[in-house]
Motif scaffolding. Structure first.
Motif, mmCIF file in Angstrom:
data_model
loop_
_atom_site.group_PDB
_atom_site.id
_atom_site.type_symbol
_atom_site.label_atom_id
_atom_site.label_comp_id
_atom_site.label_asym_id
_atom_site.label_seq_id
_atom_site.Cartn_x
_atom_site.Cartn_y
_atom_site.Cartn_z
ATOM 1 N N PHE A 1 -23.144 -3.596 33.208
ATOM 2 C CA PHE A 1 -22.227 -4.158 32.213
ATOM 3 C C PHE A 1 -21.709 -2.969 31.420
ATOM 4 N N VAL A 2 -20.390 -2.885 31.269
ATOM 5 C CA VAL A 2 -19.773 -1.785 30.529
ATOM 6 C C VAL A 2 -19.129 -2.348 29.269
ATOM 7 N N GLU A 3 -19.330 -1.648 28.163
ATOM 8 C CA GLU A 3 -18.716 -2.037 26.898
ATOM 9 C C GLU A 3 -17.844 -0.887 26.401
ATOM 10 N N HIS B 1 -24.041 4.304 39.427
ATOM 11 C CA HIS B 1 -23.514 3.049 39.957
ATOM 12 C C HIS B 1 -22.191 3.310 40.681
ATOM 13 N N VAL B 2 -21.730 2.296 41.410
ATOM 14 C CA VAL B 2 -20.454 2.383 42.130
ATOM 15 C C VAL B 2 -19.368 1.632 41.379
ATOM 16 N N GLN B 3 -19.676 0.384 40.966
ATOM 17 C CA GLN B 3 -18.714 -0.440 40.239
ATOM 18 C C GLN B 3 -19.463 -1.299 39.228
ATOM 19 N N ALA B 4 -18.723 -1.789 38.248
ATOM 20 C CA ALA B 4 -19.293 -2.646 37.214
ATOM 21 C C ALA B 4 -19.127 -4.110 37.584
ATOM 22 N N ASP B 5 -20.054 -4.922 37.096
ATOM 23 C CA ASP B 5 -19.945 -6.371 37.262
ATOM 24 C C ASP B 5 -19.022 -6.954 36.199
ATOM 25 N N TYR B 6 -19.171 -6.461 34.971
ATOM 26 C CA TYR B 6 -18.359 -6.917 33.842
ATOM 27 C C TYR B 6 -18.033 -5.721 32.971
ATOM 28 N N ILE B 7 -16.842 -5.779 32.386
ATOM 29 C CA ILE B 7 -16.436 -4.790 31.389
ATOM 30 C C ILE B 7 -15.891 -5.571 30.200
ATOM 31 N N LEU B 8 -16.401 -5.255 29.014
ATOM 32 C CA LEU B 8 -16.013 -5.919 27.771
ATOM 33 C C LEU B 8 -15.267 -4.926 26.891
ATOM 34 N N SER B 9 -14.182 -5.385 26.276
ATOM 35 C CA SER B 9 -13.421 -4.495 25.405
ATOM 36 C C SER B 9 -12.887 -5.205 24.175
ATOM 37 N N PRO C 1 -15.369 -6.440 43.342
ATOM 38 C CA PRO C 1 -14.633 -7.669 43.658
ATOM 39 C C PRO C 1 -15.369 -8.874 43.064
ATOM 40 N N GLY C 2 -14.641 -9.728 42.376
ATOM 41 C CA GLY C 2 -15.233 -10.868 41.692
ATOM 42 C C GLY C 2 -15.706 -10.552 40.280
ATOM 43 N N GLY C 3 -15.617 -9.285 39.888
ATOM 44 C CA GLY C 3 -16.004 -8.882 38.538
ATOM 45 C C GLY C 3 -14.949 -9.282 37.522
ATOM 46 N N ALA C 4 -15.290 -9.154 36.241
ATOM 47 C CA ALA C 4 -14.365 -9.614 35.201
ATOM 48 C C ALA C 4 -14.242 -8.607 34.058
ATOM 49 N N PHE C 5 -13.018 -8.526 33.555
ATOM 50 C CA PHE C 5 -12.693 -7.742 32.371
ATOM 51 C C PHE C 5 -12.560 -8.739 31.225
ATOM 52 N N LEU C 6 -13.484 -8.675 30.273
ATOM 53 C CA LEU C 6 -13.506 -9.574 29.125
ATOM 54 C C LEU C 6 -12.941 -8.828 27.924
ATOM 55 N N VAL C 7 -11.890 -9.380 27.331
ATOM 56 C CA VAL C 7 -11.182 -8.693 26.255
ATOM 57 C C VAL C 7 -11.032 -9.629 25.066
ATOM 58 N N TYR C 8 -11.379 -9.141 23.872
ATOM 59 C CA TYR C 8 -11.129 -9.902 22.649
ATOM 60 C C TYR C 8 -10.199 -9.075 21.766
ATOM 61 N N GLN C 9 -9.169 -9.751 21.240
ATOM 62 C CA GLN C 9 -8.077 -9.074 20.533
ATOM 63 C C GLN C 9 -7.564 -9.950 19.394
ATOM 64 N N TYR C 10 -6.841 -9.328 18.488
ATOM 65 C CA TYR C 10 -6.237 -10.068 17.375
ATOM 66 C C TYR C 10 -4.769 -10.360 17.606
ATOM 67 N N PHE D 1 -9.676 -13.055 26.410
ATOM 68 C CA PHE D 1 -9.121 -13.011 27.754
ATOM 69 C C PHE D 1 -10.231 -12.722 28.753
ATOM 70 N N CYS D 2 -10.135 -13.354 29.906
ATOM 71 C CA CYS D 2 -11.045 -13.088 31.022
ATOM 72 C C CYS D 2 -10.169 -12.821 32.236
ATOM 73 N N ALA D 3 -10.100 -11.556 32.639
ATOM 74 C CA ALA D 3 -9.284 -11.145 33.784
ATOM 75 C C ALA D 3 -10.214 -10.877 34.960
ATOM 76 N N MET D 4 -10.061 -11.679 36.004
ATOM 77 C CA MET D 4 -10.949 -11.591 37.166
ATOM 78 C C MET D 4 -10.347 -10.712 38.262
ATOM 79 N N ARG D 5 -11.170 -9.795 38.773
ATOM 80 C CA ARG D 5 -10.739 -9.044 39.954
ATOM 81 C C ARG D 5 -10.944 -9.948 41.157
ATOM 82 N N GLU D 6 -9.953 -9.984 42.043
ATOM 83 C CA GLU D 6 -10.041 -10.866 43.206
ATOM 84 C C GLU D 6 -11.229 -10.484 44.067
#
Length: 177
Positions: free
Chosen positions: A28-30, A93-101, A126-135, A165-170
């Motif tokens: 998990f990346v923050e 690691h090779v890739q992240a499962d989730y990244i939060l920003s 693949p199938g991972g998600a970018f979770l973003v919270y913004q104003y 926002f939840c942006a999913m990698r295909e």
């Protein structure tokens, strides 16, 4: 350097993190953890053999997090989210499962925000998600060209109210037999 002077509400933290498949998350990346409002909540949910990679540009925040958290699963690095793939490799690691920003994308130069989003997409499995919270909804224009599926929501019980926002990698296509 920060999106808001008021820490994110517990409700926002829970809503963002409730989207995560914690059982199957190993990296998990923050981005921009600041003083660790999300960091502690992530560690509370994170699998015992998983890693939380926290990336921050501010050396004061990096030093604070390193002093505040004594958890071997947490790796804090000083640098830009645009270098996420290098930091992931350095963490073994090779890739992240989730990244939060919570990085305030609307305040970044266009090329920087776009670069961070593009690097994030590549850094996700693949199938991972970018979770973003913004104003603001500004980041949506950066996510839509890169991610096949973007969900958005709003958390009103936050000061100020926050877009999520939840942006999913295909998923990877199945290999032909």
């Amino acid at each position: 350097m920060i999106g808001s002077i008021i820490p994110s509400s517990a409700t926002l933290v829970d809503r963002m993190l409730d989207q995560v498949d914690w059982h199957n998350t190993r990296l998990f990346v923050e981005y921009g953890p600041g003083v660790g409002t999300f960091t502690q909540a992530i560690l509370d949910r994170l699998h015992p053999d998983a890693t939380l990679l926290a990336i921050d540009l501010n050396l004061d925040f990096v030093a604070y997090l390193e002093a505040q958290f004594d958890d071997p699963r947490l790796k804090v690095v000083h640098g830009s989210a645009a270098d996420v793939r290098r930091f992931i490799r350095q963490a073994g690691h090779v890739q992240a499962d989730y990244i939060l920003s919570g990085i305030p994308f609307s305040t970044l130069p266009d090329t920087v925000g776009a670069s961070i989003c593009a690097e994030t997409r590549t850094a996700l499995r693949p199938g991972g998600a970018f979770l973003v919270y913004q104003y603001s909804r500004y980041v949506r224009r950066l996510l839509d060209p890169l991610f096949a599926h973007v969900r958005e929501g709003r958390e009103w019980r936050n000061i100020p109210p926050c877009w999520m926002f939840c942006a999913m990698r295909e998923e990877a296509l199945a290999q032909a037999a």
